[in-house]
Design a protein around this motif. Structure first.
Motif: not given
Length: 183
Positions: A10-22, A76-79
């Motif tokens: 998912k996304s995180h915050g408003v600056r474009g960070e991505l939450v990545v499952d490693v 969000d588009a990269l989810r």
């Protein structure tokens, strides 16, 4: 060939960070500042390169910022996107219990009694874990021997996949009742 090293949850915050499952044992190397990763949506044929600008740990996942993704909408588009690296850049896996995707693709899948189930065509990475996508052998489940096999999804967990032999080119499965049944 390519190896999955992470999946955008998912996304995180408003600056474009991505939450990545490693999905790598070396996140500090794969997601280092300046690292170039290939990003591809599941089952998509096209991919795009992303350069890591920063990465930090957060609640067992990574928060990754990549060049060109500057807001929540873009993130969000990269989810669901998977990040990949080229397997030619990797040393062979030394742990007999760990496998790169490309080491499993093409292996024959058999039941514990030796019955041929099919061939692994792809390893799918989902939020729930890895699945082996297996193209059923012609004639499996009493289908017409000349008919191309259907896709069977098998959870890649020890309880269902007790044996993987890269040397023999065989994966042995012990599926629970109903897992391999035709719908």
């Amino acid at each position: 060939m390519e190896l999955v090293v992470g999946r955008v949850a998912k996304s995180h915050g408003v600056r474009g960070e991505l939450v990545v499952d490693v999905r790598t044992d070396e996140p500090e190397l794969r997601f280092a500042e300046g690292a170039v990763l290939t990003g591809r949506m599941p089952r998509a044929k096209t991919s795009q390169e992303y350069t890591v600008e920063s990465a930090r740990e957060h609640s067992g996942r990574l928060l990754v910022h990549v060049r060109g993704v500057a807001d929540r909408e873009s993130a969000d588009a990269l989810r669901g996107m998977i990040f990949l690296v080229d397997t030619e850049d990797l040393p062979p896996s030394q742990d007999p219990e760990e496998f790169y995707d490309h080491e499993l693709e093409g292996l024959s899948v058999r039941l514990t009694d030796g019955t041929e189930v099919g061939t692994v065509t792809e390893v799918l990475h989902s939020a729930a874990g890895e699945l082996l996508s297996v193209r059923a052998a012609a004639g499996f489940d009493g289908t017409d021997p000349g008919t191309p096999g259907r896709e069977i999804l098998i959870p890649f967990v020890t309880a269902i996949v007790p044996t993987v032999s890269r040397a023999e080119g065989v994966i042995v499965v012990d599926p629970p009742e109903g897992l391999l049944d035709k719908e």
